[in-house]
Scaffold this active site. Structure first.
Site, PDB file in Angstrom:
ATOM      1  N   GLU A   1     -35.641 -42.880  19.629  1.00  0.00           N
ATOM      2  CA  GLU A   1     -36.602 -43.757  18.955  1.00  0.00           C
ATOM      3  C   GLU A   1     -36.789 -45.061  19.719  1.00  0.00           C
ATOM      4  O   GLU A   1     -37.913 -45.585  19.796  1.00  0.00           O
ATOM      5  CB  GLU A   1     -36.142 -44.006  17.517  1.00  0.00           C
ATOM      6  CG  GLU A   1     -36.309 -42.763  16.644  1.00  0.00           C
ATOM      7  CD  GLU A   1     -35.375 -42.742  15.439  1.00  0.00           C
ATOM      8  OE1 GLU A   1     -34.888 -43.821  15.038  1.00  0.00           O
ATOM      9  OE2 GLU A   1     -35.125 -41.637  14.906  1.00  0.00           O
TER      10      GLU A   1
ATOM     11  N   TYR B   1     -29.664 -46.409   9.676  1.00  0.00           N
ATOM     12  CA  TYR B   1     -28.727 -45.302   9.862  1.00  0.00           C
ATOM     13  C   TYR B   1     -27.358 -45.632   9.270  1.00  0.00           C
ATOM     14  O   TYR B   1     -26.651 -44.738   8.784  1.00  0.00           O
ATOM     15  CB  TYR B   1     -28.600 -44.956  11.349  1.00  0.00           C
ATOM     16  CG  TYR B   1     -29.777 -44.182  11.873  1.00  0.00           C
ATOM     17  CD1 TYR B   1     -29.849 -42.804  11.729  1.00  0.00           C
ATOM     18  CD2 TYR B   1     -30.838 -44.836  12.500  1.00  0.00           C
ATOM     19  CE1 TYR B   1     -30.941 -42.091  12.211  1.00  0.00           C
ATOM     20  CE2 TYR B   1     -31.934 -44.132  12.978  1.00  0.00           C
ATOM     21  CZ  TYR B   1     -31.983 -42.763  12.834  1.00  0.00           C
ATOM     22  OH  TYR B   1     -33.060 -42.051  13.296  1.00  0.00           O
TER      23      TYR B   1
END
Length: 399
Positions: free
Chosen positions: A141, A98
């Site tokens: 997640e 990310y």
């Protein structure tokens, strides 16, 4: 929740950013793959990159998330992001990625919109949007990895093909057994696994396939339709599996993921599929036949013809095990193999749907849009209509 300082900035710039998002995401992926070509080789679907659908899906998810922050600031983003999180978990996405995405995405925004538009104030506001979305995904997640019993993002294990069965001319089913003595992970009816294919040239491409048997039943089974190769790299994994997946061949497979799963309770269900979208419905029907055979279920399937309908006999057998289930078939080219089937496209108005029905859709996007529109017209609430997309979710934010 977006800060009071950022709300007016995002609201004022969303039309400009939104209009340019597909150009921004195209530039973002170019930058990302220039620095990290292994991500295109081994993680991202090269077919979706080539046809632009991944770029469209990323743009749609960002716009939908920003719009939610503005219009529904008190809502939790988990439901909007759950489908993305399941897909990321099935690929083994990590928090570090990310940060990599952030760097290239914001560089792409500056390159596309220019420094006059992308002021420090605008950067700060959209940076907040990004990290609200990214941190929400990372949290979901992490929970998915934990539930899968994974160490970090490593959910992969070796599976061996136990059986290969030809279902139609372009479709094969593969039963998979563990290559070691560890038991198979539990899954919920409707979920999928990712499969890695080691292609010529060294690329490791990943695709998702629904588990089409009941939870708790070993071995696992997936069904692979050979995608028409209208130019590389479209269909490269399905063609490789059709050519090389034979009994005894080992595959690397993820733990099960996916949010299109049956709800608890005894309410009526509509399971509507088209083409290879039948596979998660088989898992749901098998589960219902074993655990809730008295539940009322309306089953709808559309296909080109009876001969192209994968698992057609199995679908009939599963519906026959459910006393309150009805089966409705539509074919573009019907024949005597299914004398009760109707020609053409699914007509939702022809269905006898009970009050309180919950609908599950899987198939090509035009099919699901048409069925969903028909259900909404009949008064089925949007919250009661769920769907699964094989590939990038181009529907997100467009419903």
């Amino acid at each position: 929740m977006l800060s009071t300082r950022s709300v007016p900035v995002v609201r004022a710039t969303l039309p400009v950013v939104g209009a340019a998002l597909e150009r921004i995401t195209d530039r973002f992926y170019r930058r990302l793959f220039e620095e990290c070509p292994e991500l295109l080789r081994d993680l991202f679907n090269r077919g979706n990159q080539a046809n632009g659908s991944q770029q469209q899906a990323l743009a749609g998810s960002i716009a939908a998330f920003a719009g939610m922050l503005l219009e529904r600031p008190d809502d939790r983003p988990d439901e909007l992001l759950l489908r993305i999180a399941h897909k990321h978990a099935s690929l083994g996405v990590t928090p570090d990625q990310y940060r990599l995405v952030h760097r290239h995405l914001f560089a792409a925004i500056a390159e596309v919109l220019g420094k006059d538009t992308v002021t420090p104030e605008v950067v700060a506001a959209w940076d907040e949007v990004y990290w609200l979305m990214a941190n929400a995904l990372i949290a979901v997640e992490a929970r998915l990895y934990r539930d899968a019993g994974a160490t970090g993002a490593d959910t992969w294990r070796r599976m061996v093909i136990a059986e290969r069965r030809t279902e139609t001319r372009d479709t094969v089913s593969l039963t998979l057994r563990p290559a070691d003595d560890r038991p198979l992970a539990a899954f919920r009816p409707g979920q999928y696994v990712s499969v890695q294919a080691q292609l010529p040239g060294g690329a490791r491409q990943i695709r998702q396939y629904s588990l089409s048997g009941a939870p708790g039943r070993a071995p696992w089974r997936i069904t692979v339709k050979r995608v028409a190769a209208d130019g590389a790299p479209n269909g490269e994994v399905s063609h490789w599996l059709h050519a090389h997946a034979r009994p005894g061949v080992a595959l690397t497979v993820s733990a099960p993921f996916g949010d299109l799963v049956l709800p608890p309770g005894d309410g009526p269900l509509l399971l509507a599929s088209a083409g290879i979208g039948c596979t998660p419905m088989l898992s749901m029907l098998d589960h219902l036949a074993r655990t809730e055979p008295s539940r009322r279920v309306t089953v709808v399937h559309a296909d080109r013809a009876p001969a192209t309908h994968a698992h057609r006999d199995e679908l009939h057998a599963l519906v026959a095990r459910l006393p309150r289930a009805t089966l409705h078939l539509w074919y573009d080219d019907p024949d005597d193999a299914e004398p009760e089937a109707l020609p053409g496209r699914v007509d939702v108005s022809a269905l006898d749907l009970p009050d309180g029905v919950t609908a599950y859709l899987c198939g090509p996007l035009p099919f699901m849009r048409a069925v969903r529109d028909g259900l909404l017209h009949r008064g089925v609430p949007a919250r009661s209509i769920h769907y699964e997309v094989f590939g990038p979710d181009l529907w997100l934010g467009q419903k």
